[in-house]
Design an enzyme around this catalytic site. Structure first.
Site, PDB file in Angstrom:
ATOM      1  CB  CYS A 164      -3.284  34.583  12.104  1.00 48.95           C
ATOM      2  SG  CYS A 164      -3.550  35.892  10.914  1.00 48.95           S
ATOM      3  CE1 TYR A 193      -0.559  10.674   3.518  1.00 48.15           C
ATOM      4  CE2 TYR A 193       1.705  10.393   2.779  1.00 48.15           C
ATOM      5  CZ  TYR A 193       0.491   9.851   3.150  1.00 48.15           C
ATOM      6  OH  TYR A 193       0.325   8.493   3.138  1.00 48.15           O
ATOM      7  CD  GLU A 210      -2.529  -1.218   2.737  1.00 46.70           C
ATOM      8  OE1 GLU A 210      -2.117  -0.482   3.663  1.00 46.70           O
ATOM      9  OE2 GLU A 210      -3.480  -1.993   2.882  1.00 46.70           O
ATOM     10  N   PRO A 211       1.699   1.467  -1.003  1.00 44.16           N
ATOM     11  CG  PRO A 211       2.828   1.520  -3.062  1.00 44.16           C
ATOM     12  CD  PRO A 211       1.886   0.675  -2.237  1.00 44.16           C
ATOM     13  N   GLY A 212       2.034   5.006  -0.635  1.00 49.26           N
ATOM     14  CA  GLY A 212       1.404   6.288  -0.937  1.00 49.26           C
ATOM     15  C   GLY A 212       2.481   7.276  -1.346  1.00 49.26           C
ATOM     16  NE  ARG A 213       6.017   9.779   3.310  1.00 50.30           N
ATOM     17  CZ  ARG A 213       5.488  10.741   4.055  1.00 50.30           C
ATOM     18  NH1 ARG A 213       5.720  11.998   3.733  1.00 50.30           N
ATOM     19  NH2 ARG A 213       4.779  10.452   5.116  1.00 50.30           N
ATOM     20  NE  ARG A 232       4.655  15.271   4.754  1.00 49.03           N
ATOM     21  CZ  ARG A 232       5.943  15.243   4.981  1.00 49.03           C
ATOM     22  NH1 ARG A 232       6.727  16.148   4.442  1.00 49.03           N
ATOM     23  NH2 ARG A 232       6.472  14.315   5.738  1.00 49.03           N
TER      24      ARG A 232
HETATM   25  C1  LIG Z   1      -1.290   6.076   5.099  1.00 53.95           C
HETATM   26  C2  LIG Z   1      -1.332   4.621   4.873  1.00 53.95           C
HETATM   27  C3  LIG Z   1      -0.568   4.039   3.867  1.00 53.95           C
HETATM   28  C4  LIG Z   1       0.405   4.810   3.012  1.00 53.95           C
HETATM   29  O1  LIG Z   1       1.515   5.250   3.720  1.00 53.95           O
HETATM   30  P1  LIG Z   1       2.761   5.887   2.958  1.00 53.95           P
HETATM   31  O2  LIG Z   1       3.723   6.188   4.027  1.00 53.95           O
HETATM   32  O3  LIG Z   1       2.288   7.088   2.256  1.00 53.95           O
HETATM   33  O4  LIG Z   1       3.272   4.846   2.015  1.00 53.95           O
HETATM   34  C5  LIG Z   1      -0.712   2.684   3.660  1.00 53.95           C
HETATM   35  N1  LIG Z   1      -1.544   1.926   4.414  1.00 53.95           N
HETATM   36  C6  LIG Z   1      -2.284   2.458   5.405  1.00 53.95           C
HETATM   37  C7  LIG Z   1      -3.184   1.588   6.194  1.00 53.95           C
HETATM   38  C8  LIG Z   1      -2.196   3.815   5.672  1.00 53.95           C
HETATM   39  O5  LIG Z   1      -2.926   4.342   6.663  1.00 53.95           O
END
Ligand SMILES: *Cc1c(COP(=O)(O)O)cnc(C)c1O
Length: 422
Positions: free
Chosen positions: A348, A377, A278-281, A317
C-alpha cells in the site's frame, strides 16, 4: 552473460526452467545462479591478472551487504575471497560461511562497542574507521583487551561518483569518511597510539559507477594523500579502494574491468604492499532474478496495471533509487500483441512500482515474470512491510536447485511480538 536465457520460449536459469522452479517453491522467490556468480568472480580475477602478477594480486573482499546469503558467502570463500562487512551480523555470517578472519574488513560509520570487540576478538584484517570518536572507541577497547587494533582510515576524497544521489558516498556532504586534513591529523595520532596499528587508507565513493573517471579522480587523490603521509614519515602498508563497479541494468555501459585493473596498477600499486577491492554488485547483481506471479491485470482509461505478488518489500531498489530493472515474461507467449504495462506490487504505497510503461506481450493472471538483475541489493534489502514474509532464496546449481533460504512465515514475524494484557 547467458545464464538467464530463453530456450524454446521459456526463460531458464542455467539448465532449469523458471516455471518449474516457481511451481516447486511458489512466488515471489529470488533465484540465483551459482555458475553466474562464479563467472563474475572469474572475470574480475582475470582482469586483475592482466595487470598484477599472482603474488601481488589485490585482495578481493566481497561486500556482503549486496547479498549475504550463507551459500553466496560460502561460494566467495571457496574462491578465496575475503569479505567487507558492515555489522556484527555480517561478521557472524561471513565467519559461518567460511571466510577467513584475516580477509575480513569492517566498514561503516556506526559500529557499536560490541561489534568492535567481536571483530577484534575474531582477529579480522582491519577496521575501516570513519571518524575520530570511533577511532578513540576502538583504541579504548583494544586497550582493555591489551592488543593493537588494526585500523585503516577511510578517506572522503570529495569526488562526484556520477551516480544516484542515494548511493553517492564520496562527497563532502556525505556522512562517510574523513576529509584530507582530518585524515592527516588522525593518522599521526593513531600511529603514536600504543593500542592501534595503522595499516593505511581506504575509500569508497559510491555504487553503480558506470564510468572510470570518478575512480581515477578518487584514486589520484588517495595516492596524493598516501604520498604526503609517507613524506611525513608515516607508513602506509595498505590501500583499500572500496567497491562501486557498475553493471548493466538497462542501456548503461559497464566500465571495463581490464581498464579498472590498469588504473589501479598505474596509480595505486607503486605505493603500497597490499591493495584491497570491495566489489558487491559486480559479483552478484546479474546473477539473480526475482520470480513473481501476476495477480491481476487492472485497466483504467489511461493505464494498464500488471499487479504482481512481489512488491517493494521484496525488492526495494525501484522505490528507493528509481532503479530500472528489466521485467521479462517467463514463458514468452507467441503471436501476442505488445501492450504497455505499469508493473506494480501489492504494497500500500504509490512507490511500490517495479516498472512504468513497460512494453510486454499481452499477459494474463497467473503468468510468471522475472525481474532481472536482482542478485545485489535485492533479498538483502527486503523487509516485512505490510507483514509480508521474506521470499525464499533459491540457488541453481547446473541442473538442480537448492533452497538456500526458506520462505519466512507470518508466524516467524509475529512470534517476536507480545500482545499486552489490558
Ligand atoms: C556498499 C559498499 C561496497 C560495495 O559496493 P558495490 O557498489 O556493491 O560494489 C564496498 N565498500 C563499502 C565500504 C561499501 O559500503
Amino acid at each position: 552473460m547467458t545464464v538467464f536465457a530463453y530456450k524454446d520460449g521459456i526463460l531458464h536459469a542455467d539448465q532449469l526452467r523458471l516455471d518449474d522452479i516457481a511451481e516447486k517453491t511458489g512466488t515471489p522467490a529470488y533465484v540465483y545462479s551459482e555458475s553466474a556468480i562464479g563467472q563474475n568472480i572469474d572475470s574480475l580475477k582475470q582482469a586483475l591478472a592482466g595487470s598484477f602478477p599472482s603474488e601481488d594480486m589485490p585482495l578481493i573482499a566481497y561486500a556482503c551487504k549486496a547479498c549475504g546469503n550463507l551459500s553466496v558467502l560460502a561460494l566467495m570463500a571457496r574462491n578465496d575471497l575475503g569479505a567487507d562487512i558492515v555489522s556484527g551480523g555480517e561478521l557472524t555470517r561471513a565467519l559461518r560461511a567460511g571466510i577467513r578472519p584475516e580477509k575480513i574488513i569492517f566498514s561503516g560509520v556506526g559500529k557499536c562497542a560490541g561489534e568492535i570487540r567481536m571483530a577484534l576478538e575474531r582477529g579480522i584484517l582491519q577496521i575501516n574507521v570513519e571518524s575520530k570518536p570511533e577511532l578513540e572507541k576502538i583504541a579504548a577497547i583494544a586497550g582493555e583487551m591489551n592488543i593493537k587494533a588494526p585500523v585503516v582510515l577511510r578517506y572522503n576524497p570529495d569526488v562526484d561518483a556520477e551516480t544516484h544521489a542515494k548511493i553517492t558516498t564520496g562527497r563532502e556532504e556525505n556522512k562517510f569518511g574523513l576529509l584530507a586534513a582530518d585524515v592527516t591529523a588522525l593518522y599521526e595520532w593513531a600511529c603514536a597510539h600504543p593500542n592501534l596499528q595503522v595499516r593505511g587508507l581506504s575509500l569508497h565513493i559510491g555504487s553503480q559507477l558506470t564510468s572510470l573517471a570518478p575512480f581515477r579522480a578518487a584514486f589520484e587523490k588517495l595516492a596524493e594523500l598516501a604520498k604526503s603521509l609517507m613524506a611525513q614519515g608515516m607508513s602506509v602498508e595498505c590501500l583499500d579502494l572500496g567497491g562501486g563497479l557498475g553493471i548493466v541494468y538497462e542501456n548503461e555501459s559497464a566500465p571495463s574491468l581490464e581498464e579498472y585493473a590498469r588504473l589501479i596498477k598505474t596509480i595505486i600499486s607503486p605505493l603500497c604492499k597490499q591493495i584491497i577491492l570491495e566489489p558487491g554488485r559486480l559479483l552478484t547483481g546479474n546473477a539473480g532474478i526475482l520470480l513473481a506471479s501476476i495477480l491481476y491485470i487492472k485497466e483504467t482509461p489511461n493505464r494498464r496495471y500488471m499487479i504482481l505478488d512481489a512488491g517493494m518489500n521484496d525488492m526495494m531498489r525501484p522505490a528507493l533509487y528509481d532503479a530500472y530493472h528489466e521485467i521479462r515474461p517467463v514463458i514468452h507467449p507467441e503471436n501476442r500483441r505488445s501492450l504497455k504495462y505499469d508493473v506494480v506490487g501489492p504494497v500500500c504505497e504509490t512507490g511500490d512500482t517495479l516498472g512504468v510503461g513497460r512494453n510486454l506481450p499481452e499477459m494474463d493472471e497467473g503468468d510468471l515474470v522475472a525481474v532481472m538483475n536482482c542478485g545485489a541489493y535485492g533479498a538483502s534489502m527486503a523487509s516485512n512491510y505490510n507483514t509480508r514474509p521474506l521470499p525464499p532464496e533459491i540457488m541453481v546449481r547446473d541442473t538442480t536447485f537448492i533452497t538456500v533460504r526458506q520462505r519466512q512465515t507470518v508466524e516467524d514475524i509475529i512470534n517476536l511480538e507480545t500482545k499486552m494484557d489490558e
